[in-house]
Design a protein around this motif. Structure first.
Motif, mmCIF file in Angstrom:
data_model
loop_
_atom_site.group_PDB
_atom_site.id
_atom_site.type_symbol
_atom_site.label_atom_id
_atom_site.label_comp_id
_atom_site.label_asym_id
_atom_site.label_seq_id
_atom_site.Cartn_x
_atom_site.Cartn_y
_atom_site.Cartn_z
ATOM 1 N N ALA A 65 0.799 -1.059 0.191
ATOM 2 C CA ALA A 65 0.059 0.025 0.115
ATOM 3 C C ALA A 65 0.678 1.451 -0.183
ATOM 4 O O ALA A 65 0.495 2.300 -0.712
ATOM 5 C CB ALA A 65 -1.056 -0.120 1.238
ATOM 6 N N GLN A 66 2.024 1.142 0.602
ATOM 7 C CA GLN A 66 2.917 2.275 0.632
ATOM 8 C C GLN A 66 3.996 2.238 -0.407
ATOM 9 O O GLN A 66 4.349 3.321 -1.035
ATOM 10 C CB GLN A 66 3.647 2.552 1.928
ATOM 11 N N PRO A 69 1.376 1.704 -4.485
ATOM 12 C CA PRO A 69 0.105 2.032 -4.182
ATOM 13 C C PRO A 69 -0.726 1.767 -5.200
ATOM 14 O O PRO A 69 -1.892 1.543 -5.189
ATOM 15 C CB PRO A 69 -0.249 3.591 -3.740
ATOM 16 N N TRP A 72 -1.296 -2.029 -5.316
ATOM 17 C CA TRP A 72 -2.156 -2.311 -4.153
ATOM 18 C C TRP A 72 -3.658 -1.929 -4.665
ATOM 19 O O TRP A 72 -4.538 -2.898 -4.244
ATOM 20 C CB TRP A 72 -1.712 -1.128 -3.041
#
Length: 223
Positions: A65-66, A69, A72
């Protein structure tokens, strides 16, 4: 050992076994990820192929997610877009691509396959491949369909893939190839001029075995 500890140990062992099996399959079959084989651009990697390549063995890692992204959000939207990285095509386009693939839907092939690839249309900071003015597009034809032709476009200078969905007017044609006999790996040399920064490379592959067309977005950076 209490019941909770036994359950947790089994869960961890299962997770490790699944990860090891996935990693082994990726090593043994580097071009594969699905049972139904077709193909995609593998260099510069198409969006969903790149996400599968980077995260297929670790797709549940919340660090994505980081760190990545856009991948993600694509994994969250539909993991099958990555497992089926080689299935982003439409049948029966009859060469009228702008009619069947509307602006804003180019990277999903006009929301093909029931919308499986819709997340690929999302504008954002997709991971890029560094390229020079002259480079080679590598397409892997896993099923040896052959090609009537392959068209390669690049987004115009000034288009911002981080904030704008891709439209046909955002593209300039770099090359249209001739036929490729059925094989597995095709190379398309392309030349550009005056481009800098982030761009989208758009490849349209017209397969030879039937009227089947692949629409593939790759993210590149000219530095």
């Amino acid at each position: 050992m209490n019941c909770h500890d036994r359950v947790e140990r089994v869960r961890r062992a299962s997770t490790l076994a699944l990860g090891a099996l996935t990693a082994t399959l990726l090593t043994l079959v580097p071009w594969s990820g699905t049972a139904a084989a077709h193909g995609s651009v593998v260099d510069p990697a198409s969006r969903n192929y790149g996400c599968w390549q980077r995260w297929g063995a670790d797709f549940q890692n919340p660090a994505m997610a980081q760190q990545d992204p856009m991948c993600w959000q694509a994994w969250q939207a539909d993991p099958n877009a990555m497992w089926n990285w080689n299935g982003l095509y439409r049948n029966g386009s009859a060469g009228n691509f702008e009619a069947v693939v509307p602006d804003g839907q180019l990277c999903s092939g006009g929301r093909t396959e029931g919308g499986r690839y819709n997340a690929l249309d999302t504008a954002g900071a997709w991971k890029t491949t560094a390229v020079n003015d002259n480079f080679t597009v590598k397409l892997h034809d896993q099923a040896s369909h052959g090609a009537d032709y392959i068209k390669v476009y690049v987004s115009r200078q000034g288009y911002n893939p981080s904030t704008q969905p891709l439209g046909w007017d955002d593209l300039q044609l770099l090359t249209t190839t001739g036929r490729y006999a059925p094989g597995q790996n095709y190379e398309i040399p392309v030349s550009t001029s005056g481009l800098s920064g982030r761009h989208v490379l758009y490849t349209v592959w017209q397969a030879s075995h039937m009227d089947q067309t692949y629409f593939l977005c790759s993210d590149v950076d000219f530095g």
